[in-house]
Design an enzyme around this catalytic site. Structure first.
Site, PDB file in Angstrom:
ATOM      1  N   PHE A  84      -1.671  -3.489  -6.989  1.00 60.41           N
ATOM      2  CA  PHE A  84      -2.825  -2.918  -6.257  1.00 60.41           C
ATOM      3  C   PHE A  84      -2.459  -2.467  -4.847  1.00 60.41           C
ATOM      4  CE2 PHE A  84      -4.434  -6.025  -9.362  1.00 60.41           C
ATOM      5  CZ  PHE A  84      -5.025  -5.119 -10.236  1.00 60.41           C
ATOM      6  N   ARG A  85      -1.214  -2.042  -4.700  1.00 66.60           N
ATOM      7  CA  ARG A  85      -0.729  -1.497  -3.421  1.00 66.60           C
ATOM      8  C   ARG A  85      -0.758  -2.504  -2.274  1.00 66.60           C
ATOM      9  NH1 ARG A  85       1.359   3.195  -4.165  1.00 66.60           N
ATOM     10  NH2 ARG A  85       0.783   4.049  -6.157  1.00 66.60           N
ATOM     11  N   LEU A  86      -0.771  -3.779  -2.639  1.00 68.83           N
ATOM     12  CA  LEU A  86      -0.687  -4.813  -1.593  1.00 68.83           C
ATOM     13  C   LEU A  86       0.782  -5.220  -1.457  1.00 68.83           C
ATOM     14  CD1 LEU A  86      -3.903  -6.806  -2.565  1.00 68.83           C
ATOM     15  CD2 LEU A  86      -3.613  -5.053  -0.820  1.00 68.83           C
TER      16      LEU A  86
END
Ligand SMILES: Cc1cc2nc3c(=O)[nH]c(=O)nc-3n(C[C@H](O)[C@H](O)[C@H](O)COP(=O)(O)O)c2cc1C
Length: 195
Positions: free
Chosen positions: A173-175
């Site tokens: 999730f692009r974290l």
């Protein structure tokens, strides 16, 4: 997954080792960005041919576009991206020429045809056609015969002495993870960055 370490070089060693196992081609390929005298950037791929705590070494034609730009401004950036691992390493620093002995030793380790190529190629300059390159290869092949091929004076290496290194690792999730290291005085400072 990787944890942040105090020393960017031990993390670099781990990631490079994993890239060597996972990347199908040239895990040592890196983008090299330079700037010209007007501050305009350009980038191209080169191969990392050696590294240790003193820096990251690549070899090239000193009369190429990148060679001229480095002469005008020694500040460069390197970028590794390993798609198979979803990892990126950014390196920023200034280049220093490698010693003639270091360049000679690496040049001597190259295949003979690559050594001829280093003499034959006027890297980055206009070529009339493929035949011109092949003619130059034939000329230098005849010139050297069976003898030792010495390193051309216009061919050598540069060591990028890092002042900043950043490790990016894909997370869901692009974290993503970002570990940034900067060299200040005599040591490295490590920081996490927002993705
Ligand atoms: C994977 C890959 C590796 C390369 N490695 C080198 C290298 O180690 N040295 C080099 O001079 N050019 C290398 N090249 C060619 C450069 O990308 C570039 O075309 C050439 O050096 C001329 O760049 P310049 O005109 O900006 O000087 C490589 C290209 C690729 C795609």
């Amino acid at each position: 997954m990787s944890a942040m370490e105090n020393d960017p070089f031990s993390l670099f060693a781990k990631w490079m080792k994993e890239a060597e196992k996972n990347e199908p081609n040239d895990p040592n390929a890196m983008a090299l960005a330079t700037v010209d005298g007007d501050g305009r950037p350009s980038s191209r791929m080169v191969l990392l041919k050696g590294w240790d705590q003193t820096g990251f070494v690549f070899y090239t034609n000193l009369e190429s576009r990148k060679g001229g730009e480095i002469q005008a401004n020694p500040n460069v950036a390197l970028l590794f991206h390993w798609k198979s691992l979803k990892r990126q390493i950014r390196i920023e620093g200034a280049v220093q020429p490698v010693t003639p002995e270091e360049a000679d030793a690496y040049f001597a380790s190259r295949p003979r045809i690559s050594q001829i190529g280093a003499w034959a190629s006027l890297q980055s300059r206009p070529l009339e056609g493929r035949f011109e390159l092949e003619r130059r290869v034939a000329e230098f092949t005849a010139k050297f015969g069976l003898g030792e091929i010495t390193r051309p004076p216009h061919w050598s290496g540069f060591r990028v002495v890092p002042r900043a290194m950043e490790f990016w690792h894909d997370r869901p999730f692009r974290l993503h993870d970002r570990f940034a290291y900067s060299h200040d005085g005599d040591g490295w400072t490590a920081r996490h960055l927002f993705p």
